[in-house]
Design an enzyme around this catalytic site. Structure first.
Site, mmCIF file in Angstrom:
data_model
loop_
_atom_site.group_PDB
_atom_site.id
_atom_site.type_symbol
_atom_site.label_atom_id
_atom_site.label_comp_id
_atom_site.label_asym_id
_atom_site.label_seq_id
_atom_site.Cartn_x
_atom_site.Cartn_y
_atom_site.Cartn_z
ATOM 1 N N ASP A 11 10.405 4.700 9.836
ATOM 2 C CA ASP A 11 9.279 3.806 9.554
ATOM 3 C C ASP A 11 8.589 3.515 10.881
ATOM 4 O OD1 ASP A 11 9.834 3.671 6.862
ATOM 5 O OD2 ASP A 11 11.020 1.851 7.009
ATOM 6 N N ASP A 130 7.370 2.787 -4.260
ATOM 7 C CA ASP A 130 8.042 1.542 -3.882
ATOM 8 C C ASP A 130 8.222 0.719 -5.156
ATOM 9 O OD1 ASP A 130 7.861 2.349 -1.233
ATOM 10 O OD2 ASP A 130 6.007 1.233 -0.875
#
Length: 257
Positions: A11, A130
């Site tokens: 990330d 997500d």
């Protein structure tokens, strides 16, 4: 039987390696390019790079960082975050990525899934979702809702139905990011992973919650995942990729060593 894959997840925020818990309290924890090189050398099967703020900030992905990572690794490398058009995706592929992840902008523009699959092949088009656990309802019968913009915006979409649609549009792989498990190191959402894996005929990659090698084994066996994303467990040096793979092999999971 195909080998199960272990995928190191990077990330990225402001060009740095970052980590959050349930998509909040994000901290920058190191150099992303150095981490990519370390995980490549340590035996990761693949790397995935997420520019986690690009969609929310409505800006282009950090293409220079993509190039630097691609120059350091010689394993499959996929990229997501802020890819709003086919041209954006072409730039990322030309920068050295082998696969594209579409998440928020796939929800906003589902035709982009087909455009990427048509241009590069379904194997290069990864649908990243997500997903948040919610109360079951008529609109969300599975009890799993898709959220976008880095977990900030609920969509009202049932995750299972959305993922099935994404695969029908051309996605050749799915990454399932369980928000409730993200960064907790308490284990993957095996129930969610199994439901999705049983609903589509493409590989499913589990993401969110790895704290021990046993968690990874569980989602690859009970959860039916084809691969597992790992981040905190390796970023904080609780285990190396070699440690995890040796555990998996010794406990009946086929992996590449």
């Amino acid at each position: 039987m195909l080998s199960k894959r272990l995928i190191a997840c990077l990330d990225i925020r402001n060009g740095n390696l970052a980590k959050s818990i349930k998509f909040v309290n994000t901290k920058e924890i190191g150099d992303a390019v150095d981490a990519a090189g370390r995980y490549y050398e340590g035996g990761a099967d693949e790397l995935v790079f997420y520019d986690i703020n690009a969609s929310f900030e409505n800006r282009d992905i950090l293409i220079d960082t993509v190039r630097k990572v691609a120059d350091r690794v010689f394993i499959p490398f996929s990229v997501g975050g802020g890819l709003r058009s086919l041209d954006d995706c072409v730039r990322v592929i030309h920068a050295g990525a082998e696969k594209i992840h579409l998440n928020s902008n796939a929800v906003k523009n589902p035709e982009l899934i087909s455009a990427v699959a048509d241009r590069f092949g379904a194997q290069c088009m990864i649908l990243s979702a997500d997903v948040l656990r919610v109360e079951k309802s008529g609109a969300i019968p599975s009890g799993f809702e898709v959220v976008i913009n880095g977990g900030r915006t609920k969509t009202g979409l049932d995750a299972v139905e959305w993922i099935k649609k994404g695969v029908a549009l051309g996605a050749g792989e799915v990454v399932l990011n369980a928000i409730d498990a993200d960064g907790t190191k308490e284990g993957y959402d095996i129930e969610m992973t199994r439901i999705v894996a049983d609903s589509v005929n493409v590989p499913v990659v589990a993401s969110g919650g790895a704290g021990t090698p046993e968690h990874i084994r569980g989602v690859l066996t009970e959860g039916g995942a084809d691969a597992a994303l790992v981040s905190s467990i390796i970023h904080y040096k609780n285990y190396t990729i070699k440690d995890i793979k040796e555990y998996l092999k010794n406990n009946g999971v086929k992996v590449r060593l």
